[in-house]
Design a protein around this motif. Structure first.
Motif, PDB file in Angstrom:
ATOM      1  N   VAL A 346       0.850  -1.200   0.000  1.00  0.00           N
ATOM      2  CA  VAL A 346       0.000   0.000   0.000  1.00  0.00           C
ATOM      3  C   VAL A 346       0.883   1.246   0.000  1.00  0.00           C
ATOM      4  O   VAL A 346       0.642   2.202  -0.746  1.00  0.00           O
ATOM      5  CB  VAL A 346      -0.939   0.033   1.219  1.00  0.00           C
ATOM      6  N   HIS A 347       1.916   1.227   0.822  1.00  0.00           N
ATOM      7  CA  HIS A 347       2.862   2.349   0.869  1.00  0.00           C
ATOM      8  C   HIS A 347       3.515   2.550  -0.493  1.00  0.00           C
ATOM      9  O   HIS A 347       3.661   3.689  -0.975  1.00  0.00           O
ATOM     10  CB  HIS A 347       3.916   2.078   1.941  1.00  0.00           C
ATOM     11  N   HIS A 348       3.887   1.461  -1.143  1.00  0.00           N
ATOM     12  CA  HIS A 348       4.478   1.519  -2.487  1.00  0.00           C
ATOM     13  C   HIS A 348       3.511   2.193  -3.462  1.00  0.00           C
ATOM     14  O   HIS A 348       3.895   3.086  -4.241  1.00  0.00           O
ATOM     15  CB  HIS A 348       4.804   0.092  -2.943  1.00  0.00           C
ATOM     16  N   PHE A 349       2.251   1.789  -3.432  1.00  0.00           N
ATOM     17  CA  PHE A 349       1.214   2.369  -4.279  1.00  0.00           C
ATOM     18  C   PHE A 349       1.066   3.869  -4.025  1.00  0.00           C
ATOM     19  O   PHE A 349       1.038   4.684  -4.963  1.00  0.00           O
ATOM     20  CB  PHE A 349      -0.098   1.634  -4.004  1.00  0.00           C
ATOM     21  N   HIS A 350       1.012   4.262  -2.775  1.00  0.00           N
ATOM     22  CA  HIS A 350       0.854   5.671  -2.437  1.00  0.00           C
ATOM     23  C   HIS A 350       2.075   6.492  -2.863  1.00  0.00           C
ATOM     24  O   HIS A 350       1.931   7.647  -3.303  1.00  0.00           O
ATOM     25  CB  HIS A 350       0.598   5.824  -0.940  1.00  0.00           C
ATOM     26  N   GLN A 351       3.262   5.900  -2.761  1.00  0.00           N
ATOM     27  CA  GLN A 351       4.465   6.580  -3.240  1.00  0.00           C
ATOM     28  C   GLN A 351       4.374   6.827  -4.742  1.00  0.00           C
ATOM     29  O   GLN A 351       4.683   7.926  -5.215  1.00  0.00           O
ATOM     30  CB  GLN A 351       5.702   5.733  -2.958  1.00  0.00           C
ATOM     31  N   LEU A 352       3.974   5.823  -5.501  1.00  0.00           N
ATOM     32  CA  LEU A 352       3.879   5.969  -6.957  1.00  0.00           C
ATOM     33  C   LEU A 352       2.867   7.043  -7.336  1.00  0.00           C
ATOM     34  O   LEU A 352       3.111   7.848  -8.239  1.00  0.00           O
ATOM     35  CB  LEU A 352       3.496   4.622  -7.601  1.00  0.00           C
ATOM     36  N   ILE A 353       1.745   7.076  -6.648  1.00  0.00           N
ATOM     37  CA  ILE A 353       0.747   8.117  -6.916  1.00  0.00           C
ATOM     38  C   ILE A 353       1.328   9.492  -6.623  1.00  0.00           C
ATOM     39  O   ILE A 353       1.205  10.423  -7.424  1.00  0.00           O
ATOM     40  CB  ILE A 353      -0.530   7.866  -6.093  1.00  0.00           C
ATOM     41  N   SER A 354       1.984   9.644  -5.471  1.00  0.00           N
ATOM     42  CA  SER A 354       2.517  10.963  -5.103  1.00  0.00           C
ATOM     43  C   SER A 354       3.613  11.396  -6.057  1.00  0.00           C
ATOM     44  O   SER A 354       3.764  12.592  -6.333  1.00  0.00           O
ATOM     45  CB  SER A 354       3.036  10.931  -3.665  1.00  0.00           C
ATOM     46  N   GLN A 355       4.369  10.457  -6.606  1.00  0.00           N
ATOM     47  CA  GLN A 355       5.425  10.790  -7.576  1.00  0.00           C
ATOM     48  C   GLN A 355       4.847  11.243  -8.903  1.00  0.00           C
ATOM     49  O   GLN A 355       5.409  12.115  -9.580  1.00  0.00           O
ATOM     50  CB  GLN A 355       6.321   9.571  -7.799  1.00  0.00           C
ATOM     51  N   GLN A 356       3.716  10.652  -9.295  1.00  0.00           N
ATOM     52  CA  GLN A 356       3.112  10.976 -10.591  1.00  0.00           C
ATOM     53  C   GLN A 356       2.243  12.226 -10.555  1.00  0.00           C
ATOM     54  O   GLN A 356       2.100  12.928 -11.556  1.00  0.00           O
ATOM     55  CB  GLN A 356       2.281   9.795 -11.099  1.00  0.00           C
ATOM     56  N   MET A 357       1.637  12.507  -9.415  1.00  0.00           N
ATOM     57  CA  MET A 357       0.703  13.636  -9.310  1.00  0.00           C
ATOM     58  C   MET A 357       1.488  14.920  -9.065  1.00  0.00           C
ATOM     59  O   MET A 357       1.647  15.383  -7.940  1.00  0.00           O
ATOM     60  CB  MET A 357      -0.294  13.396  -8.180  1.00  0.00           C
ATOM     61  N   THR A 358       2.001  15.493 -10.144  1.00  0.00           N
ATOM     62  CA  THR A 358       2.866  16.677 -10.054  1.00  0.00           C
ATOM     63  C   THR A 358       2.046  17.951  -9.950  1.00  0.00           C
ATOM     64  O   THR A 358       0.883  18.009 -10.314  1.00  0.00           O
ATOM     65  CB  THR A 358       3.766  16.737 -11.284  1.00  0.00           C
TER      66      THR A 358
END
Length: 358
Positions: A346-358
């Motif tokens: 879940v943490h991995h998923f949230h990291q990927l979202i935060s990295q993409q949502m510029t």
């Protein structure tokens, strides 16, 4: 808005509730996430013969991008924009067999690879045709008998799925056959990412899924993180169904119940001894998702579909996700913390979202 998910799970907070409740952020995921990554486009069997075409809307009611997959006379398969470059009409309205792609509005024709072929009454038009008169060609990849495409990929498909291929190369994926009777769709009154959040941890299994918990050795549940995918490894209790694992596999000698692979942003490859349950999570609104379960069975395997727990598990998951969707509207909740042992994915998923949502 920066979502700011810390890279260290021990220090990190989950995504804020704004991500799940904001219409603006929901719309922003179209360009920031879904347009950049690989999406399920259909089964390769849709265009197995030369001349076959299969139109569709990529992520209907969300991206709504008209595409058509084609099989040309040289045996090559393509994924093309299904919008005529003259006036924007949809070219292919239904599946069938064609010699070329012909627009029914003014007769503009394209070859099966999308290149411009002809157009009546354009003899005196200057600087015509140009590359802009060709149909836009999208990348098309085939794996497990499935087609995947992307509007603007930031990573190659092979790089995306290589961790799965490396670990499971011993499985007979080339024998998978679609089982329509065991394939279903579910409407979930929840944000697409909430559904993914729930999928990405086995933490809730003892509390939510009594049947699944009886089959899994919960204390042996494992998580593995890869750049854009992750694995939850379910180990079977004694006497439960498990894989006959090749000696070449790192899992040889273990009673593996299932490999639960998630691929960013919305694909779930649940691999069982009998085959594959592909789950596609399609956003429809900020609080509405379509979950598509597509079932594929390995050749020479048997399975007691009547005893299948997948339906029960799905309904239990839906109830939890819908409850969370209601709960996050509270004025007294914004974001939570992660279990460092049980919520790595879940943490991995949230990291990927935060990295993409510029």
């Amino acid at each position: 808005m920066k979502l700011n998910v810390h890279t260290d799970i021990n220090k990190s907070y989950t995504l804020p509730t704004d991500f799940y409740t904001s219409t603006e952020l929901f719309e922003k995921t179209k360009d920031d996430i879904f347009s950049k990554f690989w999406l399920y486009a259909g089964d390769a069997a849709d265009i197995v013969s030369k001349g076959q075409v299969m139109p569709s809307l990529l992520m209907k009611h969300f991206l709504d991008e008209p595409i058509v997959r084609t099989h040309d006379k040289e045996g090559h398969q393509h994924c093309l924009s299904n919008v005529c470059t003259h006036r924007g009409k949809i070219i292919i309205e239904s599946a069938g067999s064609h010699q070329m792609l012909s627009c029914g509005y003014h007769g503009r024709c394209f070859r099966m690879d999308g290149s411009f072929k002809s157009m009546p009454e354009f003899e005196t038009t200057e600087d015509f045709p140009t590359p802009a008169d060709n149909l836009h060609q999208l990348p098309l990849e085939e794996w497990l008998g499935l087609h995947f495409t992307s509007l603007n990929p930031v990573i190659s498909f092979q790089e995306l799925i290589q961790p799965i291929k490396d670990r499971l190369s011993w499985l007979p994926f080339d024998t998978l056959t679609y089982i329509e009777a065991m394939s279903k769709e579910y409407i979930v009154n929840g944000h697409w990412a909430l559904y993914c959040d729930n999928y990405l941890e086995g933490f809730h299994v003892p509390f939510v899924h009594a049947g699944l918990n009886d089959a899994l050795a919960f204390d042996e549940y494992e998580y593995q993180i890869h750049p854009y995918c992750n694995l939850q490894l379910g180990v079977a209790k004694e006497g439960e169904p498990c894989f006959d694992i090749s000696k070449d596999s790192p899992d040889h000698g273990r009673n593996i119940y299932a490999y639960y692979y998630w691929v960013f942003p919305n694909l779930m490859f649940n691999i069982y001894p009998w085959g594959l349950s592909l789950n596609i999570i399609d956003p429809k609104a900020k609080d509405l998702s379509l979950v598509r379960f597509r079932t594929y069975q390995f050749e020479d395997t048997t399975y007691d579909w009547a005893a299948n727990q997948i339906d029960i598990t799905e309904l239990e998951d839906e109830a939890v996700v819908e409850s969370v969707q209601e709960g996050i509207k509270s004025r007294f909740y914004n974001r939570g913390r992660f279990s460092p042992t049980m919520e790595k994915c879940v943490h991995h998923f949230h990291q990927l979202i935060s990295q993409q949502m510029t």
